[in-house]
Design a protein around this motif. Structure first.
Motif, PDB file in Angstrom:
ATOM      1  N   PHE A 145      -7.132   1.791 -29.491  1.00 15.82           N
ATOM      2  CA  PHE A 145      -6.165   1.608 -30.577  1.00 15.82           C
ATOM      3  C   PHE A 145      -6.669   0.664 -31.670  1.00 15.82           C
ATOM      4  CE2 PHE A 145      -1.704   0.401 -32.025  1.00 15.82           C
ATOM      5  CZ  PHE A 145      -1.487   1.618 -32.641  1.00 15.82           C
ATOM      6  N   GLY A 146      -7.566  -0.227 -31.341  1.00 15.74           N
ATOM      7  CA  GLY A 146      -8.113  -1.132 -32.342  1.00 15.74           C
ATOM      8  C   GLY A 146      -9.378  -0.619 -33.010  1.00 15.74           C
ATOM      9  N   LEU A 147      -9.786   0.589 -32.666  1.00 15.98           N
ATOM     10  CA  LEU A 147     -11.010   1.168 -33.209  1.00 15.98           C
ATOM     11  C   LEU A 147     -10.688   2.255 -34.231  1.00 15.98           C
ATOM     12  CD1 LEU A 147     -13.019   1.580 -29.864  1.00 15.98           C
ATOM     13  CD2 LEU A 147     -12.911  -0.423 -31.371  1.00 15.98           C
ATOM     14  N   LYS A 148     -11.655   2.551 -35.075  1.00 18.29           N
ATOM     15  CA  LYS A 148     -11.463   3.609 -36.071  1.00 18.29           C
ATOM     16  C   LYS A 148     -11.743   4.987 -35.483  1.00 18.29           C
ATOM     17  CE  LYS A 148     -12.390   0.748 -40.142  1.00 18.29           C
ATOM     18  NZ  LYS A 148     -13.252   0.559 -41.337  1.00 18.29           N
ATOM     19  N   LYS A 149     -12.666   5.075 -34.526  1.00 16.82           N
ATOM     20  CA  LYS A 149     -13.010   6.348 -33.885  1.00 16.82           C
ATOM     21  C   LYS A 149     -12.377   6.369 -32.494  1.00 16.82           C
ATOM     22  CE  LYS A 149     -15.656   7.714 -37.312  1.00 16.82           C
ATOM     23  NZ  LYS A 149     -17.088   7.901 -37.168  1.00 16.82           N
ATOM     24  N   TYR A 150     -11.544   7.356 -32.235  1.00 14.44           N
ATOM     25  CA  TYR A 150     -10.762   7.332 -30.998  1.00 14.44           C
ATOM     26  C   TYR A 150     -10.655   8.679 -30.294  1.00 14.44           C
ATOM     27  CZ  TYR A 150      -7.262   9.235 -34.199  1.00 14.44           C
ATOM     28  OH  TYR A 150      -6.605  10.004 -35.135  1.00 14.44           O
ATOM     29  N   LEU A 151     -11.255   9.737 -30.826  1.00 15.25           N
ATOM     30  CA  LEU A 151     -11.061  11.071 -30.262  1.00 15.25           C
ATOM     31  C   LEU A 151     -11.961  11.392 -29.063  1.00 15.25           C
ATOM     32  CD1 LEU A 151     -10.519  13.292 -33.429  1.00 15.25           C
ATOM     33  CD2 LEU A 151      -8.828  12.572 -31.744  1.00 15.25           C
ATOM     34  N   LEU A 152     -13.050  10.654 -28.877  1.00 14.03           N
ATOM     35  CA  LEU A 152     -13.990  10.928 -27.787  1.00 14.03           C
ATOM     36  C   LEU A 152     -14.322  12.431 -27.733  1.00 14.03           C
ATOM     37  CD1 LEU A 152     -12.301   8.743 -25.003  1.00 14.03           C
ATOM     38  CD2 LEU A 152     -14.144   8.074 -26.562  1.00 14.03           C
ATOM     39  N   PRO A 153     -14.872  12.986 -28.806  1.00 15.81           N
ATOM     40  CA  PRO A 153     -15.032  14.445 -28.911  1.00 15.81           C
ATOM     41  C   PRO A 153     -15.983  15.055 -27.900  1.00 15.81           C
ATOM     42  CG  PRO A 153     -16.161  13.327 -30.703  1.00 15.81           C
ATOM     43  CD  PRO A 153     -15.338  12.287 -30.008  1.00 15.81           C
ATOM     44  N   ASN A 154     -16.885  14.265 -27.313  1.00 12.51           N
ATOM     45  CA  ASN A 154     -17.769  14.831 -26.290  1.00 12.51           C
ATOM     46  C   ASN A 154     -16.981  15.342 -25.088  1.00 12.51           C
ATOM     47  OD1 ASN A 154     -20.560  15.144 -24.977  1.00 12.51           O
ATOM     48  ND2 ASN A 154     -19.495  13.847 -23.504  1.00 12.51           N
ATOM     49  N   PHE A 155     -15.824  14.723 -24.837  1.00 11.34           N
ATOM     50  CA  PHE A 155     -15.035  15.061 -23.656  1.00 11.34           C
ATOM     51  C   PHE A 155     -13.912  16.016 -24.056  1.00 11.34           C
ATOM     52  CE2 PHE A 155     -17.114  11.029 -22.987  1.00 11.34           C
ATOM     53  CZ  PHE A 155     -17.766  11.264 -21.781  1.00 11.34           C
ATOM     54  N   TYR A 214     -17.985   4.395 -23.501  1.00 18.51           N
ATOM     55  CA  TYR A 214     -19.382   3.939 -23.450  1.00 18.51           C
ATOM     56  C   TYR A 214     -20.331   5.133 -23.584  1.00 18.51           C
ATOM     57  CZ  TYR A 214     -23.721   1.859 -21.832  1.00 18.51           C
ATOM     58  OH  TYR A 214     -25.024   1.431 -21.758  1.00 18.51           O
ATOM     59  N   TYR A 215     -20.034   6.201 -22.836  1.00 22.22           N
ATOM     60  CA  TYR A 215     -20.890   7.381 -22.842  1.00 22.22           C
ATOM     61  C   TYR A 215     -20.935   8.012 -24.235  1.00 22.22           C
ATOM     62  CZ  TYR A 215     -23.029  11.644 -20.989  1.00 22.22           C
ATOM     63  OH  TYR A 215     -23.888  12.687 -20.731  1.00 22.22           O
ATOM     64  N   GLN A 216     -19.780   8.104 -24.878  1.00 23.60           N
ATOM     65  CA  GLN A 216     -19.710   8.670 -26.230  1.00 23.60           C
ATOM     66  C   GLN A 216     -20.578   7.858 -27.198  1.00 23.60           C
ATOM     67  OE1 GLN A 216     -17.421  11.440 -27.374  1.00 23.60           O
ATOM     68  NE2 GLN A 216     -18.974  11.318 -28.960  1.00 23.60           N
ATOM     69  N   THR A 217     -20.559   6.546 -27.026  1.00 24.59           N
ATOM     70  CA  THR A 217     -21.238   5.655 -27.967  1.00 24.59           C
ATOM     71  C   THR A 217     -22.732   5.564 -27.738  1.00 24.59           C
ATOM     72  OG1 THR A 217     -19.211   4.328 -28.096  1.00 24.59           O
ATOM     73  CG2 THR A 217     -21.239   3.320 -28.925  1.00 24.59           C
ATOM     74  N   PHE A 218     -23.133   5.378 -26.477  1.00 32.75           N
ATOM     75  CA  PHE A 218     -24.524   5.030 -26.204  1.00 32.75           C
ATOM     76  C   PHE A 218     -25.352   6.161 -25.593  1.00 32.75           C
ATOM     77  CE2 PHE A 218     -22.165   0.983 -26.083  1.00 32.75           C
ATOM     78  CZ  PHE A 218     -22.831   0.324 -27.109  1.00 32.75           C
ATOM     79  N   ILE A 219     -24.717   7.191 -25.077  1.00 28.46           N
ATOM     80  CA  ILE A 219     -25.465   8.315 -24.513  1.00 28.46           C
ATOM     81  C   ILE A 219     -25.444   9.498 -25.484  1.00 28.46           C
ATOM     82  CG2 ILE A 219     -25.736   9.841 -22.540  1.00 28.46           C
ATOM     83  CD1 ILE A 219     -26.106   6.825 -21.951  1.00 28.46           C
ATOM     84  N   VAL A 220     -24.251   9.911 -25.882  1.00 27.80           N
ATOM     85  CA  VAL A 220     -24.128  11.015 -26.842  1.00 27.80           C
ATOM     86  C   VAL A 220     -24.556  10.568 -28.234  1.00 27.80           C
ATOM     87  CG1 VAL A 220     -22.524  12.672 -27.876  1.00 27.80           C
ATOM     88  CG2 VAL A 220     -22.259  12.007 -25.485  1.00 27.80           C
ATOM     89  N   GLU A 221     -24.169   9.348 -28.594  1.00 24.27           N
ATOM     90  CA  GLU A 221     -24.511   8.747 -29.887  1.00 24.27           C
ATOM     91  C   GLU A 221     -23.997   9.565 -31.065  1.00 24.27           C
ATOM     92  OE1 GLU A 221     -28.808   8.228 -29.306  1.00 24.27           O
ATOM     93  OE2 GLU A 221     -28.430   6.071 -29.214  1.00 24.27           O
ATOM     94  N   GLU A 222     -22.791  10.081 -30.912  1.00 20.35           N
ATOM     95  CA  GLU A 222     -22.121  10.794 -31.996  1.00 20.35           C
ATOM     96  C   GLU A 222     -20.681  10.311 -32.087  1.00 20.35           C
ATOM     97  OE1 GLU A 222     -22.401  14.927 -31.187  1.00 20.35           O
ATOM     98  OE2 GLU A 222     -24.572  15.039 -31.473  1.00 20.35           O
ATOM     99  N   ASN A 223     -20.116  10.366 -33.301  1.00 18.86           N
ATOM    100  CA  ASN A 223     -18.749   9.898 -33.516  1.00 18.86           C
ATOM    101  C   ASN A 223     -18.600   8.473 -33.001  1.00 18.86           C
ATOM    102  OD1 ASN A 223     -15.487  10.069 -32.926  1.00 18.86           O
ATOM    103  ND2 ASN A 223     -16.166  11.399 -34.582  1.00 18.86           N
ATOM    104  N   ILE A 224     -19.471   7.617 -33.455  1.00 21.21           N
ATOM    105  CA  ILE A 224     -19.563   6.242 -32.944  1.00 21.21           C
ATOM    106  C   ILE A 224     -18.676   5.305 -33.747  1.00 21.21           C
ATOM    107  CG2 ILE A 224     -21.132   4.273 -32.687  1.00 21.21           C
ATOM    108  CD1 ILE A 224     -23.380   6.305 -32.212  1.00 21.21           C
ATOM    109  N   ASP A 225     -17.961   4.443 -33.051  1.00 19.49           N
ATOM    110  CA  ASP A 225     -17.234   3.371 -33.711  1.00 19.49           C
ATOM    111  C   ASP A 225     -18.184   2.177 -33.842  1.00 19.49           C
ATOM    112  OD1 ASP A 225     -14.189   2.385 -34.331  1.00 19.49           O
ATOM    113  OD2 ASP A 225     -15.441   0.759 -33.570  1.00 19.49           O
TER     114      ASP A 225
END
Length: 309
Positions: A145-155, A214-225
């Motif tokens: 809720f405090g982040l700008k990117k919140y959809l976790l599109p990889n999942f 974590y996975y969305q940010t550092f493994i997929v590295e897409e749609n990163i906050d």
């Protein structure tokens, strides 16, 4: 196709083919290989058929009735929950939502609708409930809720099991939740228990969604906050200090499972941060402040976000 026949018949034929190959010392290798390839392709088609089938039920239903498939598949963009429906569920079952201001509640609902619409929910039970996609999605919005990117599109997929489910990888393992590939998998029983007691530091929903973030940010590295990515270095520094401290006798804010590895430590940190903020702040104030900046939230002071996004 009948579920038993579509698997049993190919298996029988496959066994006959293997027997034929061995009995003939693989002399007709090309014919045997052709048959095997054909059976493999058959299984692929059947698997795709399973994934594309949808039950007759329109929407998430609480009424009795056995669907045509052993699971129920719902595309979030077709569920069309009204804001009133969402408010009723959240007010009754989601303590975090009740602590928000009126403006924050509006933003929460907007994000919740957006998150649901971007997911596919696969419920591994005879019946499903509206609360399943709503509350699981709400847990994701709480964490981000405090982040700008919140959809976790990889999942794209969220699998809901009634209780613990089995993973077979080297050994049989019973799980309350996990993250795998493009899916978040959760036991509904344990998910509900996590929010039924919101101050015990145990919440499988927040735990698995922390892994997903974590996975969305550092493994997929897409749609990163960027706030989360840039702040995680500080979490690594302070978290490693706490990880070492908790490994010593007499320190028990974290469970033994959290000390299995640093990824589990991160996921359990998210649980404790939201559910036992006073205890974390008292024991490890630097770590609490680090996560507060990392997620842009302050549950100790009951502030959902420090700035307006």
């Amino acid at each position: 196709m009948n579920d038993r026949l579509k698997y049993t018949v190919p298996l029988i034929l496959f066994a006959i083919t293997v027997g034929f190959a061995f009995n003939n010392d693989f002399r007709d290798g090309s014919f045997t290989l052709l048959l095997m390839v054909g059976y493999i392709m058959f299984f692929i088609v059947v698997k795709r058929e399973d994934q594309s089938e949808e039950p007759d039920n329109s929407g998430i239903a609480t009424a009795s009735g056995i669907p045509r498939t052993p699971y129920q598949l719902y595309h979030g963009d077709e569920l069309n929950f009204s804001d009133e429906e969402l408010k009723a569920i959240l007010t009754k079952r989601f303590p975090y939502y009740n602590q928000l201001s009126a403006i924050q509640k509006e933003r929460f609902l907007e994000r919740l609708q957006d998150f649901i619409a971007n997911k596919v929910f696969k419920i591994h039970d005879k019946t499903g409930f509206k609360e399943m996609p709503v509350l699981i999605s709400a847990a994701a919005i709480q964490l981000t809720f405090g982040l700008k990117k919140y959809l976790l599109p990889n999942f794209e997929f969220i699998h809901v099991y009634p209780e613990e489910f089995v993973r077979i990888h080297d050994t049989i393992c019973f799980l309350e939740g996990n993250v795998s590939g493009h899916a978040i998998n959760l036991s509904w029983k344990h998910f509900l228990e996590g929010y039924a007691t919101p101050d015990d530091g145990q919440n499988v929903g927040l735990h698995e969604l922390a892994h997903a973030l974590y996975y969305q940010t550092f493994i997929v590295e897409e749609n990163i906050d960027n706030n989360f990515r840039n702040g995680f270095d500080d979490f690594n520094i302070n978290g490693n200090k706490v990880f070492a401290q908790e490994s010593k006798p007499g320190n028990d804010l974290y469970s033994d499972y959290a000390l299995k590895n640093f990824q589990e430590f991160w996921a359990e940190s998210a649980e404790i941060f939201f559910e036992k903020p006073a205890a974390m702040k008292a024991a490890y104030p630097e770590l609490y402040d680090t996560i507060k900046l990392l997620l842009n939230q302050d549950p100790y002071n009951k502030i959902a976000t420090e700035t307006t996004l």
